[in-house]
Design a protein around this motif. Structure first.
Motif, PDB file in Angstrom:
ATOM      1  N   THR A 184       0.783  -1.236   0.000  1.00  0.00           N
ATOM      2  CA  THR A 184       0.000   0.000   0.000  1.00  0.00           C
ATOM      3  C   THR A 184       0.812   1.282   0.000  1.00  0.00           C
ATOM      4  OG1 THR A 184      -0.076   0.109   2.409  1.00  0.00           O
ATOM      5  CG2 THR A 184      -1.787  -1.183   1.328  1.00  0.00           C
ATOM      6  N   ASP A 185       2.123   1.197   0.222  1.00  0.00           N
ATOM      7  CA  ASP A 185       3.007   2.366   0.321  1.00  0.00           C
ATOM      8  C   ASP A 185       2.807   3.138   1.614  1.00  0.00           C
ATOM      9  OD1 ASP A 185       5.223   3.364  -0.981  1.00  0.00           O
ATOM     10  OD2 ASP A 185       4.151   5.041  -1.880  1.00  0.00           O
ATOM     11  N   TRP A 186       2.121   2.544   2.594  1.00  0.00           N
ATOM     12  CA  TRP A 186       1.953   3.181   3.899  1.00  0.00           C
ATOM     13  C   TRP A 186       3.004   2.629   4.851  1.00  0.00           C
ATOM     14  CZ3 TRP A 186      -1.982   6.353   6.238  1.00  0.00           C
ATOM     15  CH2 TRP A 186      -2.915   6.861   5.327  1.00  0.00           C
ATOM     16  N   ASN A 187       3.909   3.485   5.330  1.00  0.00           N
ATOM     17  CA  ASN A 187       4.877   3.097   6.357  1.00  0.00           C
ATOM     18  C   ASN A 187       4.327   3.556   7.704  1.00  0.00           C
ATOM     19  OD1 ASN A 187       7.064   2.780   8.107  1.00  0.00           O
ATOM     20  ND2 ASN A 187       8.569   3.317   6.554  1.00  0.00           N
ATOM     21  N   LEU A 188       3.898   2.602   8.523  1.00  0.00           N
ATOM     22  CA  LEU A 188       3.230   2.933   9.779  1.00  0.00           C
ATOM     23  C   LEU A 188       4.181   2.864  10.971  1.00  0.00           C
ATOM     24  CD1 LEU A 188      -0.152   1.049   9.287  1.00  0.00           C
ATOM     25  CD2 LEU A 188       0.331   3.454   8.905  1.00  0.00           C
ATOM     26  N   ALA A 189       5.445   3.248  10.752  1.00  0.00           N
ATOM     27  CA  ALA A 189       6.445   3.163  11.821  1.00  0.00           C
ATOM     28  C   ALA A 189       6.018   3.955  13.053  1.00  0.00           C
ATOM     29  CB  ALA A 189       7.790   3.668  11.311  1.00  0.00           C
ATOM     30  N   SER A 190       5.472   5.162  12.859  1.00  0.00           N
ATOM     31  CA  SER A 190       5.093   5.982  14.014  1.00  0.00           C
ATOM     32  C   SER A 190       3.948   5.342  14.793  1.00  0.00           C
ATOM     33  CB  SER A 190       4.696   7.389  13.559  1.00  0.00           C
ATOM     34  OG  SER A 190       3.622   7.343  12.647  1.00  0.00           O
ATOM     35  N   THR A 191       3.058   4.624  14.104  1.00  0.00           N
ATOM     36  CA  THR A 191       1.964   3.932  14.794  1.00  0.00           C
ATOM     37  C   THR A 191       2.501   2.809  15.663  1.00  0.00           C
ATOM     38  OG1 THR A 191       0.449   4.454  12.979  1.00  0.00           O
ATOM     39  CG2 THR A 191      -0.194   2.683  14.467  1.00  0.00           C
ATOM     40  N   TYR A 192       3.422   2.007  15.121  1.00  0.00           N
ATOM     41  CA  TYR A 192       4.039   0.952  15.920  1.00  0.00           C
ATOM     42  C   TYR A 192       4.805   1.551  17.096  1.00  0.00           C
ATOM     43  CZ  TYR A 192       2.939  -2.413  12.234  1.00  0.00           C
ATOM     44  OH  TYR A 192       2.281  -3.223  11.337  1.00  0.00           O
ATOM     45  N   GLY A 193       5.441   2.697  16.877  1.00  0.00           N
ATOM     46  CA  GLY A 193       6.151   3.369  17.964  1.00  0.00           C
ATOM     47  C   GLY A 193       5.217   3.774  19.083  1.00  0.00           C
ATOM     48  N   LYS A 194       4.027   4.282  18.729  1.00  0.00           N
ATOM     49  CA  LYS A 194       3.054   4.691  19.751  1.00  0.00           C
ATOM     50  C   LYS A 194       2.536   3.482  20.529  1.00  0.00           C
ATOM     51  CE  LYS A 194       1.516   8.790  17.207  1.00  0.00           C
ATOM     52  NZ  LYS A 194       2.040   8.588  15.874  1.00  0.00           N
ATOM     53  N   ILE A 195       2.399   2.340  19.851  1.00  0.00           N
ATOM     54  CA  ILE A 195       1.994   1.108  20.558  1.00  0.00           C
ATOM     55  C   ILE A 195       3.034   0.767  21.622  1.00  0.00           C
ATOM     56  CG2 ILE A 195       1.676  -1.385  20.302  1.00  0.00           C
ATOM     57  CD1 ILE A 195       0.531  -0.810  17.506  1.00  0.00           C
ATOM     58  N   GLY A 196       4.317   0.815  21.231  1.00  0.00           N
ATOM     59  CA  GLY A 196       5.389   0.553  22.188  1.00  0.00           C
ATOM     60  C   GLY A 196       5.397   1.565  23.320  1.00  0.00           C
ATOM     61  N   LEU A 197       5.113   2.827  23.002  1.00  0.00           N
ATOM     62  CA  LEU A 197       5.090   3.885  24.008  1.00  0.00           C
ATOM     63  C   LEU A 197       4.057   3.580  25.087  1.00  0.00           C
ATOM     64  CD1 LEU A 197       5.196   7.690  23.266  1.00  0.00           C
ATOM     65  CD2 LEU A 197       3.523   6.785  24.832  1.00  0.00           C
ATOM     66  N   PHE A 198       2.816   3.317  24.677  1.00  0.00           N
ATOM     67  CA  PHE A 198       1.755   3.040  25.650  1.00  0.00           C
ATOM     68  C   PHE A 198       2.038   1.757  26.429  1.00  0.00           C
ATOM     69  CE2 PHE A 198      -0.980   5.824  22.935  1.00  0.00           C
ATOM     70  CZ  PHE A 198      -1.365   6.699  23.934  1.00  0.00           C
ATOM     71  N   MET A 199       2.504   0.722  25.725  1.00  0.00           N
ATOM     72  CA  MET A 199       2.726  -0.577  26.352  1.00  0.00           C
ATOM     73  C   MET A 199       3.785  -0.485  27.454  1.00  0.00           C
ATOM     74  SD  MET A 199       4.031  -4.075  24.483  1.00  0.00           S
ATOM     75  CE  MET A 199       2.899  -3.788  23.121  1.00  0.00           C
ATOM     76  N   PHE A 200       4.942   0.096  27.124  1.00  0.00           N
ATOM     77  CA  PHE A 200       6.041   0.122  28.087  1.00  0.00           C
ATOM     78  C   PHE A 200       5.829   1.175  29.170  1.00  0.00           C
ATOM     79  CE2 PHE A 200       7.930  -2.273  24.671  1.00  0.00           C
ATOM     80  CZ  PHE A 200       8.741  -3.184  25.332  1.00  0.00           C
ATOM     81  N   ALA A 201       5.158   2.287  28.844  1.00  0.00           N
ATOM     82  CA  ALA A 201       4.849   3.287  29.872  1.00  0.00           C
ATOM     83  C   ALA A 201       3.940   2.698  30.939  1.00  0.00           C
ATOM     84  CB  ALA A 201       4.196   4.512  29.232  1.00  0.00           C
ATOM     85  N   SER A 202       2.930   1.927  30.509  1.00  0.00           N
ATOM     86  CA  SER A 202       2.015   1.312  31.481  1.00  0.00           C
ATOM     87  C   SER A 202       2.681   0.180  32.251  1.00  0.00           C
ATOM     88  CB  SER A 202       0.762   0.797  30.765  1.00  0.00           C
ATOM     89  OG  SER A 202       1.106  -0.174  29.793  1.00  0.00           O
ATOM     90  N   LEU A 203       3.597  -0.565  31.592  1.00  0.00           N
ATOM     91  CA  LEU A 203       4.308  -1.658  32.277  1.00  0.00           C
ATOM     92  C   LEU A 203       5.227  -1.132  33.379  1.00  0.00           C
ATOM     93  CD1 LEU A 203       5.339  -4.093  29.370  1.00  0.00           C
ATOM     94  CD2 LEU A 203       3.824  -4.615  31.285  1.00  0.00           C
TER      95      LEU A 203
END
Length: 677
Positions: free
Chosen positions: A442-461
């Protein structure tokens, strides 16, 4: 930022080759001599890559720290690489030196190296997660804001930034190397940007293409000079403070100026408007009208009821809080929808089709044409597979780098414990594969979205004791890996189509990444030392720094401290982002092309409307140009846009040097209401 995802799914490699049948200039000849992989990487190519990588890092930082929209500079990288090396060889030949010919393979290596270098200026988080840790952002949010602790501060410093870049930036390159044959040859993923770049480079290295490239370079140089001179001229009137000069020109009147609706004469944003799709520019303007035209005036009328009256412009308990959190809700809604969509498309493609079914056998093309395509296909396969990168080398490289990073990251960021880093490196290759596969479709690079997932996950952990720093650092780890993995696979596609060695592509990516690990922090330090980065009233607001730190605080604290009705409004915009994206996918294409993009709409909610005006002027110029002379617009719009962006970017260097030496502009041009008699 990917925007034309629907078109990306429809393009296929045979389809891209078909229009070229009448003009054999663009096709490679089967008998073309391919230089060995070591000869594709040259000293002159690396020197040019270093120069262009530095320029594009400065441009990326400027865009990151102002509006956060980064247009693709791949075309400019390929075009300027062609120009510099052609000039180099031409000049050397006139002096009597014998020069090796400039090949499409060397051009591809330069483009790959430059993109790898300036890509780190974005994925390195210099405009987002990295400076979200600093003291300025901490003070902007407020020391009394729940969850915003003074202990969760790490100010930028060249030493740790360069070290951080080196320990996280290379892992993505090793994570998917063993899958290059599957992704590029067997599944035949399109990678639209990589394919378009390959076609551009192929066209340069023909007689007709070289002639057009020369004209494009001349156009780029002309507008680069105009942009540089205009930026220099503007500086003389910008005075001391943030209210002087053309950047604060009330072109639409003082009332509109108060709501940030004005044209600020920025060549960079006009260039972005020329290079970004029309729907992106229109979406940005629509977001500006909704937020600054209606929503913020409406909420301001409830000051004293919804939030205390008389609060500062950057107080999160007031209007500023609504601006940040509503922008976050739109960004998260858009990101979540597209993440689910890409994963769904990826799984459907992988489960529904075997590699053999995807091989590009074009049955409609008869006899000699079919034979020619098949011979070209075999030639590409042969060159791509010739210089192998051993799987054991990639695996051992990933494991070794992960071990070094696991030991080093807790030293740089103490709240991010070694076992958390290790757990990230165990499951992140799967996310890198999803992102690379989705980008190919699709030509969509969703790197920032994956980064935000990591942000929420590790901040809450990690929780309240260091969760903010841990979440932001984890965002950097994940964003870097999934972004560089997708970029590498895109470059493999470009190399495959330009008959470049996979080994030369991999090595050039390594060299470009190493350059970026040093150049990106150094060029950022130029901005950090010379300007008040992060000042909400200054030119370099760094909008995503506040947004990322607030996301980390949300991951730790939850939503309890939002202003009155803010959560309800945020939920409304979050759902709206999902609905708008769904509407874009289910409606016919002729209607969907007019439906706005929520991610683009979100940007002016926080920053202001002025850059939306600039970008819209750029898109209007392009629209009229396309109506008057479509062929001319297709050939030269990218060169004009790149020239405007590069010229303004180059002026940043002398501007920063003047600022470091405390040389102030001599004139302050200021506009205010006329005094009444």
């Amino acid at each position: 930022m990917g925007t034309e995802n629907e078109a990306g799914v429809e393009i296929s490699e045979p389809l891209l080759l078909e229009p070229q049948k009448p003009g054999r200039d663009v096709e490679f000849e089967v008998a073309e001599e391919i230089p060995p992989w070591k000869d594709q990487i040259t000293i002159r190519g690396l020197v040019v890559s270093l120069m262009l990588g530095t320029l594009f890092c400065i441009i990326t930082h400027k865009l990151n720290l102002t509006v956060g929209i980064i247009p693709s500079l791949n075309v400019a990288a390929g075009l300027l690489g062609f120009f510099f090396v052609k000039s180099w060889t031409g000049f050397s030949s006139k002096l009597g030196f014998s020069m090796t010919p400039f090949t499409r393979q060397e051009n591809t290596v330069i483009q790959t190296c430059v993109v790898a270098c300036y890509g780190l200026a974005f994925s390195g988080g210099f405009g987002s997660y990295m400076i979200a840790m600093d003291e300025r952002t901490y003070k902007l949010i407020g020391s009394d804001y729940p969850g915003n602790r003074a202990e969760d501060v790490k100010n930028p410093a060249l030493g740790w930034m360069i070290g951080f870049m080196f320990v996280v930036s290379f892992l993505g390159l090793f994570s998917l190397v063993p899958l290059r044959k599957v992704m590029v040859m067997e599944y035949k993923l399109t990678y639209p940007s990589g394919t378009a770049t390959a076609m551009l480079i192929n066209s340069f290295h023909t007689s007709k293409g070289a002639e057009l490239a020369g004209k494009q370079v001349h156009t780029l140089g002309k507008y680069l000079s105009l942009s540089f001179c205009w930026s220099c001229f503007k500086w003389f009137f910008s005075g001391i403070g943030d209210s002087c000069g053309f950047d604060n020109f009330p072109t639409l009147g003082l009332a509109a100026f108060k709501q940030t609706f004005y044209f600020d004469f920025s060549p960079t944003y006009v260039g972005c408007g020329l290079i970004c799709p029309h729907i992106v520019n229109c979406s940005v303007l629509l977001g500006a009208i909704i937020s600054w035209g209606f929503l913020w005036p409406f909420i301001s009328n409830h000051a004293g009821d919804w939030y205390p009256a008389g609060l500062g412009a950057s107080d999160f308990k007031g209007l500023y809080g609504y601006k940040v959190f509503i922008a976050i809700s739109l960004i998260l809604g858009d990101g979540l929808y597209n993440l689910i969509k890409i994963i769904t498309v990826t799984l459907k493609e992988m489960c529904g089709k075997s590699p053999k079914q995807n091989l590009p056998i074009v049955s409609e093309i008869q006899d000699c044409e079919s034979s020619r395509l098949l011979m070209e296909q075999r030639r590409k396969d042969e060159v791509f597979l010739k210089d192998r990168i051993p799987s054991w080398f990639a695996a051992s490289g990933y494991v070794g780098l992960a071990a070094i990073s696991t030991a080093t990251m807790p030293i740089i960021f103490p709240p991010l414990k070694w076992y958390l880093v290790l757990s990230a490196y165990i499951f992140v290759p799967a996310l890198a594969f999803c992102n690379s596969y989705g980008t190919g479709l699709t030509d969509w690079n969703l790197a920032s979205t994956y980064g935000k997932i990591g942000l929420f996950m590790f901040a809450s952990l990690v929780g309240s004791n260091g969760g903010v720093i841990a979440g932001l650092a984890a965002c950097g780890v994940m964003m870097s890996i999934v972004s560089t993995a997708a970029d590498l696979m895109q470059d493999f596609k470009t190399g495959y189509l330009t008959l470049s060695s996979a080994k030369s592509m991999f090595v050039s990516q390594l060299i470009g990444t190493a350059m970026g690990c040093v150049i990106a922090p150094l060029t950022f330090w130029l901005f950090w030392s010379a300007f008040e980065v992060g000042d909400p009233d200054g030119p370099y607001k760094a909008p995503y720094a506040v947004i990322m730190r607030e996301m980390a605080i949300l991951g730790v604290q939850g939503f309890s401290e939002l202003p009155k009705h803010c959560l309800a409004i945020c939920c409304g915009f979050f759902v709206s982002a999902l609905v708008i994206n769904l509407a874009r996918d289910v409606t016919p294409k002729k209607i969907a092309q007019f439906i706005p993009l929520p991610m683009a709409m979100a940007i002016p909610f926080y920053i202001g409307a002025y850059f939306a005006i600039d970008m819209f002027i750029g898109t209007v110029i392009l629209f009229i140009w396309e109506k008057v002379n479509k062929k001319d617009a297709e050939d030269f719009a990218g060169a004009v846009a790149s020239g405007l962006i590069c010229g303004d970017g180059i002026w940043t260097i002398p501007s920063a040097i003047l600022s470091i030496f405390r040389v102030d502009p001599p004139i302050c041009m200021y506009f205010g209401p006329a005094s009444s008699n």
